[in-house]
Design a protein around this motif. Sequence first.
Motif, mmCIF file in Angstrom:
data_model
loop_
_atom_site.group_PDB
_atom_site.id
_atom_site.type_symbol
_atom_site.label_atom_id
_atom_site.label_comp_id
_atom_site.label_asym_id
_atom_site.label_seq_id
_atom_site.Cartn_x
_atom_site.Cartn_y
_atom_site.Cartn_z
ATOM 1 N N GLY A 140 -13.285 87.143 -9.325
ATOM 2 C CA GLY A 140 -12.356 86.895 -10.320
ATOM 3 C C GLY A 140 -13.215 87.063 -11.572
ATOM 4 O O GLY A 140 -13.048 88.176 -12.246
ATOM 5 N N LEU A 141 -14.212 86.099 -12.021
ATOM 6 C CA LEU A 141 -14.819 86.258 -13.243
ATOM 7 C C LEU A 141 -13.915 86.620 -14.456
ATOM 8 O O LEU A 141 -14.431 87.282 -15.449
ATOM 9 C CB LEU A 141 -15.954 87.388 -13.315
ATOM 10 N N GLY A 142 -12.808 85.967 -14.510
ATOM 11 C CA GLY A 142 -11.853 86.208 -15.456
ATOM 12 C C GLY A 142 -12.161 84.858 -16.490
ATOM 13 O O GLY A 142 -11.541 83.897 -16.394
ATOM 14 N N THR A 143 -13.059 85.014 -17.397
ATOM 15 C CA THR A 143 -13.440 84.225 -18.430
ATOM 16 C C THR A 143 -14.101 84.722 -19.562
ATOM 17 O O THR A 143 -13.880 86.006 -19.780
ATOM 18 C CB THR A 143 -14.315 83.028 -17.520
ATOM 19 N N ASP A 144 -14.408 84.042 -20.418
ATOM 20 C CA ASP A 144 -14.962 84.574 -21.854
ATOM 21 C C ASP A 144 -16.546 84.907 -21.671
ATOM 22 O O ASP A 144 -17.037 84.433 -20.548
ATOM 23 C CB ASP A 144 -14.424 83.843 -23.115
ATOM 24 N N LEU A 145 -17.044 85.136 -22.821
ATOM 25 C CA LEU A 145 -18.411 85.563 -22.735
ATOM 26 C C LEU A 145 -19.497 84.265 -22.452
ATOM 27 O O LEU A 145 -20.247 84.283 -21.441
ATOM 28 C CB LEU A 145 -18.821 85.840 -24.468
ATOM 29 N N ALA A 146 -19.152 82.971 -22.931
ATOM 30 C CA ALA A 146 -19.985 81.848 -22.750
ATOM 31 C C ALA A 146 -19.850 81.601 -21.098
ATOM 32 O O ALA A 146 -20.728 81.242 -20.532
ATOM 33 C CB ALA A 146 -19.345 80.478 -23.684
ATOM 34 N N GLY A 147 -18.458 81.722 -20.587
ATOM 35 C CA GLY A 147 -18.268 81.359 -19.227
ATOM 36 C C GLY A 147 -19.138 82.394 -18.408
ATOM 37 O O GLY A 147 -19.557 82.025 -17.404
ATOM 38 N N VAL A 148 -19.038 83.586 -18.831
ATOM 39 C CA VAL A 148 -20.017 84.770 -18.009
ATOM 40 C C VAL A 148 -21.388 84.391 -17.818
ATOM 41 O O VAL A 148 -22.256 84.383 -16.885
ATOM 42 C CB VAL A 148 -19.562 86.064 -18.438
ATOM 43 N N ARG A 149 -21.741 83.888 -19.030
ATOM 44 C CA ARG A 149 -23.219 83.633 -19.318
ATOM 45 C C ARG A 149 -23.726 82.513 -18.502
ATOM 46 O O ARG A 149 -24.596 82.510 -17.670
ATOM 47 C CB ARG A 149 -23.420 83.377 -20.751
ATOM 48 N N ALA A 150 -22.782 81.502 -18.380
ATOM 49 C CA ALA A 150 -23.083 80.486 -17.398
ATOM 50 C C ALA A 150 -22.912 80.758 -16.007
ATOM 51 O O ALA A 150 -23.784 80.164 -15.103
ATOM 52 C CB ALA A 150 -22.113 79.231 -17.964
ATOM 53 N N LEU A 151 -21.781 81.382 -15.697
ATOM 54 C CA LEU A 151 -21.874 82.132 -14.231
ATOM 55 C C LEU A 151 -23.021 82.782 -13.887
ATOM 56 O O LEU A 151 -23.321 82.824 -12.617
ATOM 57 C CB LEU A 151 -20.620 82.617 -14.139
ATOM 58 N N PHE A 152 -23.415 83.686 -14.872
ATOM 59 C CA PHE A 152 -24.607 84.535 -14.490
ATOM 60 C C PHE A 152 -25.907 83.581 -14.001
ATOM 61 O O PHE A 152 -26.635 83.701 -13.109
ATOM 62 C CB PHE A 152 -25.062 85.206 -15.709
ATOM 63 N N ARG A 153 -26.094 82.698 -14.890
ATOM 64 C CA ARG A 153 -27.348 81.726 -14.296
ATOM 65 C C ARG A 153 -26.982 80.879 -13.096
ATOM 66 O O ARG A 153 -28.062 80.603 -12.175
ATOM 67 C CB ARG A 153 -27.388 80.516 -15.524
ATOM 68 N N LEU A 154 -25.779 80.298 -12.930
ATOM 69 C CA LEU A 154 -25.509 79.801 -11.470
ATOM 70 C C LEU A 154 -25.611 80.711 -10.331
ATOM 71 O O LEU A 154 -26.125 80.576 -9.296
ATOM 72 C CB LEU A 154 -23.904 79.414 -11.665
ATOM 73 N N ALA A 155 -25.105 82.099 -10.543
ATOM 74 C CA ALA A 155 -25.391 83.035 -9.544
ATOM 75 C C ALA A 155 -26.738 83.339 -9.438
ATOM 76 O O ALA A 155 -27.135 83.754 -8.228
ATOM 77 C CB ALA A 155 -24.522 84.385 -10.047
ATOM 78 N N LEU A 156 -27.595 83.316 -10.458
ATOM 79 C CA LEU A 156 -28.970 83.822 -10.372
ATOM 80 C C LEU A 156 -29.395 82.703 -9.354
ATOM 81 O O LEU A 156 -30.574 83.049 -8.480
ATOM 82 C CB LEU A 156 -29.607 84.005 -11.551
ATOM 83 N N ARG A 157 -29.249 81.338 -9.500
ATOM 84 C CA ARG A 157 -29.802 80.391 -8.828
ATOM 85 C C ARG A 157 -29.221 80.542 -7.356
ATOM 86 O O ARG A 157 -30.067 80.154 -6.324
ATOM 87 C CB ARG A 157 -29.313 78.998 -9.361
ATOM 88 N N THR A 158 -28.046 80.680 -6.852
ATOM 89 C CA THR A 158 -27.634 80.772 -5.779
ATOM 90 C C THR A 158 -27.620 82.206 -4.922
ATOM 91 O O THR A 158 -27.099 82.102 -3.787
ATOM 92 C CB THR A 158 -26.024 80.476 -5.577
ATOM 93 N N GLY A 159 -28.275 83.152 -5.806
ATOM 94 C CA GLY A 159 -28.242 84.587 -4.920
ATOM 95 C C GLY A 159 -26.946 85.216 -4.565
ATOM 96 O O GLY A 159 -26.581 85.872 -3.882
ATOM 97 N N ALA A 160 -25.975 84.800 -5.771
ATOM 98 C CA ALA A 160 -24.421 85.175 -5.452
ATOM 99 C C ALA A 160 -24.529 86.665 -5.725
ATOM 100 O O ALA A 160 -25.046 87.443 -6.534
ATOM 101 C CB ALA A 160 -23.613 84.795 -6.118
#
Length: 411
Positions: A84-104
């Motif tokens: 999905g990743l249907g969100t704004d810039l702040a949302g993407v940046r936060a998801l990036f950090r979460l993905a980095l932690r989980t190896g997504a």
Amino acid sequence: MRVGSVEWTCPFCSLLCDGFALASREGALVLDGSDCPRARAGLVAHQSRGQPEAFVDGAVASLEAGLAEAARRLAQWRQPLFGGLGTDLAGVRALFRLALRTGAICDHADGEALAAGLRALQDRGQFHTTLAEIRARADLLVCVGTDAVTHYPEFFRRCGLDRDDTPCRRLVFLGAEPPTQLPAHMETPRIAGSGDLLADLQQLATLVGAATCRHADQELAGLAQALRAARYAVLVWEAAALPRQGALAVEMLHRIVMLLNRETRAASFALGGSDGAATAQQAFTWLSGLPLRTRLQAADPEHDPVRFAGERLLADGAVDGLLWTWSWTPERLPSVADLPRVVLGPPGMGPRLRQAGAARDCVFLPVATPGLNAAGHLFRTDGTVVPLVAARDDALPGVDRVAASLLEALP
């Protein structure tokens, strides 16, 4: 709260039109001063303002309980997909950090359309222009394989074609039916072509470059002549309307532009990147050095535009969990219901998951929609960052807050 015919930037397509206004009628937000069907549909989708509810496997839960359970499940997945990743810039940046932690592995819901333009850009580069440049300088606009306004209703207005002082004197449709309403003060010819857009672009590139071609299509020859004679020609294409192997079409468009730039001035303009797609692509690229369709891991992020296509991973059963983020309209649900899921969406998405029988093995967390009930920033289709303001306050958390909470709650 900004209501009562106040200025509003619409978040529901990548043109991010900032000339709109909103009015409040009987408790609902309605578009004022425009008849854009896409903006109206986006507002209608969010008219309901029922109590937002998180749920765990269909059972109502508090947001805190839902976050804790989502974090617990996310930590157990060996190979998650962030889709999905249907969100704004702040949302993407936060998801990036979460993905980095989980190896997504991360891909946007419209990743396939994004990939065509990206591949052509990586292979050959591009000359890309902006809406402001088109409005100020373009005297020839060629819509290739698209009428431009079916999915981007305000595009011609954003190009200034409705103004008497527009520099544009000719609007050509190649391989697409023109829309019913066109500017009356300019030529708007249609070139049907052969029905094979790739072949037509190949021939057009030849005609633009060499000026001669055996058995040339006379309409394409005329278009090549018009392109060479233009002071500033712009070739418009739409990512989602490209034929199969769309990257080849984009490469040929770029080739035509490069040939024209030897003698005159030309550029391409891509219509795409709506629903946060352009934002996610930009943010992931600057944060990791790699675009979407990348597996994030601290030591060695891995990018594969084919193997890491989101829908392909789901179809192949190559991931064991899906974190689906879609802040925009509540109708766009994850495409799978038999995979463990954490879903971040507007409040109206929760009931739809239940109605679709997709509430089992699923944690749903309601989030705000940037530009509607939250502020934010999005990338416009021409690469400009546009701020969004909240039109109302529904006391909902943004994707950035929810993703940050998930990261904190991971064991």
